[in-house]
Design an enzyme around this catalytic site. Sequence first.
Site, PDB file in Angstrom:
ATOM      1  N   LYS A  55       0.845  -1.196   0.000  1.00  0.00           N
ATOM      2  CA  LYS A  55       0.000   0.000   0.000  1.00  0.00           C
ATOM      3  C   LYS A  55       0.882   1.249   0.000  1.00  0.00           C
ATOM      4  O   LYS A  55       0.660   2.180  -0.773  1.00  0.00           O
ATOM      5  CB  LYS A  55      -0.924   0.002   1.226  1.00  0.00           C
ATOM      6  CG  LYS A  55      -2.122  -0.917   1.045  1.00  0.00           C
ATOM      7  CD  LYS A  55      -2.908  -1.145   2.321  1.00  0.00           C
ATOM      8  CE  LYS A  55      -3.992  -2.190   2.052  1.00  0.00           C
ATOM      9  NZ  LYS A  55      -4.590  -2.754   3.257  1.00  0.00           N
ATOM     10  N   GLN A  99      -5.147  -1.497   9.349  1.00  0.00           N
ATOM     11  CA  GLN A  99      -5.033  -2.834   8.750  1.00  0.00           C
ATOM     12  C   GLN A  99      -5.702  -3.857   9.678  1.00  0.00           C
ATOM     13  O   GLN A  99      -5.383  -3.941  10.860  1.00  0.00           O
ATOM     14  CB  GLN A  99      -3.552  -3.181   8.554  1.00  0.00           C
ATOM     15  CG  GLN A  99      -3.306  -4.495   7.847  1.00  0.00           C
ATOM     16  CD  GLN A  99      -3.796  -4.485   6.404  1.00  0.00           C
ATOM     17  OE1 GLN A  99      -3.532  -3.559   5.647  1.00  0.00           O
ATOM     18  NE2 GLN A  99      -4.536  -5.526   6.018  1.00  0.00           N
ATOM     19  N   ASP A 122     -11.510   2.736   3.775  1.00  0.00           N
ATOM     20  CA  ASP A 122     -11.913   1.326   3.688  1.00  0.00           C
ATOM     21  C   ASP A 122     -13.432   1.202   3.571  1.00  0.00           C
ATOM     22  O   ASP A 122     -13.944   0.147   3.204  1.00  0.00           O
ATOM     23  CB  ASP A 122     -11.449   0.579   4.956  1.00  0.00           C
ATOM     24  CG  ASP A 122     -10.361  -0.438   4.658  1.00  0.00           C
ATOM     25  OD1 ASP A 122     -10.158  -0.763   3.469  1.00  0.00           O
ATOM     26  OD2 ASP A 122      -9.713  -0.905   5.611  1.00  0.00           O
TER      27      ASP A 122
END
Length: 295
Positions: A55, A99, A122
């Site tokens: 990422k 995460q 997200d």
Amino acid sequence: MSRAQILDGKACAKEVRSKVASAVAMIKGQHGVTPGLAVVLVGADPASEVYVKNKGKQTLAAGMASFEHRLPAETVEADLLVLIEQLNQDKAVHGILVQLPVPAHIDEAKIINAIDPAKDVDGFHVINAGMLATGQDGLVPCTPVGCVILAKQAMSDLSGLEAVVIGRSNIVGKPVAQLLLRENCTVTIAHSRTKNLKDVVARADLVVAAVGQQELVRADWIKPGAIVIDVGIHRLTLDGGGTKLVGDVAFDEVAEVAGAITPVPGGVGPMTIACLLRSTVLACCRAHGIVAPDL
Ligand code: NDP
């Protein structure tokens, strides 16, 4: 040789990243703003380490600012909440991603819902889930967006298709179903209690498999010509000692029947980070009142 069109997620993700990079250049050049993504990793799960590293790399490659926060596994929830609040207030940060999974002593839902919904790239915050469900413009989970972009490579207008999503998780199954509803599909969500799953799937013009069961979906479940999107990722250890990735769909046999199919690897997987960068640019545009370019 498979008969199905192979939906190339690597190429498609490259195209998304290239559009993102052009948008970033425009935003920097015309508005003097650099879109920034902050990724928080708690603990040292090896798979999560790889995702976070990728990422960061791809964020920088798109010309964006990347902020990585690596915290020890024993970090207490209160300290993580403090960091999230700092990132919520930080004007250089337009997207925040924690995460998952976080260590068991941390309440995942509490952490996700502490993120400013406008920075929740997200798309897991309850406000963004609600906005998706009510057809409003929020931030949408990345893997589901990738699934729909890939399905549209096979058929640009999905309107009226009979779609079956196998899996009802908050991160994949439910948001994919919502997005397909937005595309005017007739959507069925199947799960572990669904009766006659094979018959339900056999009705579908479009199948999204997000089950977490290795090669569950077989050729005789698939309507000839259907579009098959495989979200599953399973790493198999081979007899010879190597490893191989497979999905939730038995690719070789299903590719003989389907009209279009995503491979594993190289299908949905590469789309997730590309869509994350896309969401960060959209979040940045909204934060600064910039008209978002076509991504
Ligand atoms: P979850 O385990 O959270 O959800 C799985 C869903 O599948 C559940 O709704 C479950 O039903 C259903 N299910 C399980 N077994 C069966 C069965 N035998 N028949 C019908 N339904 C079943 O998984 P995720 O949604 O998080 O992920 C799904 C897959 O996608 C995994 O392989 C994961 O690794 C992969 N993944 C890939 C990503 C990518 O970037 N490519 C990103 C995220 C996930 P119930 O609700 O009844 O338990």
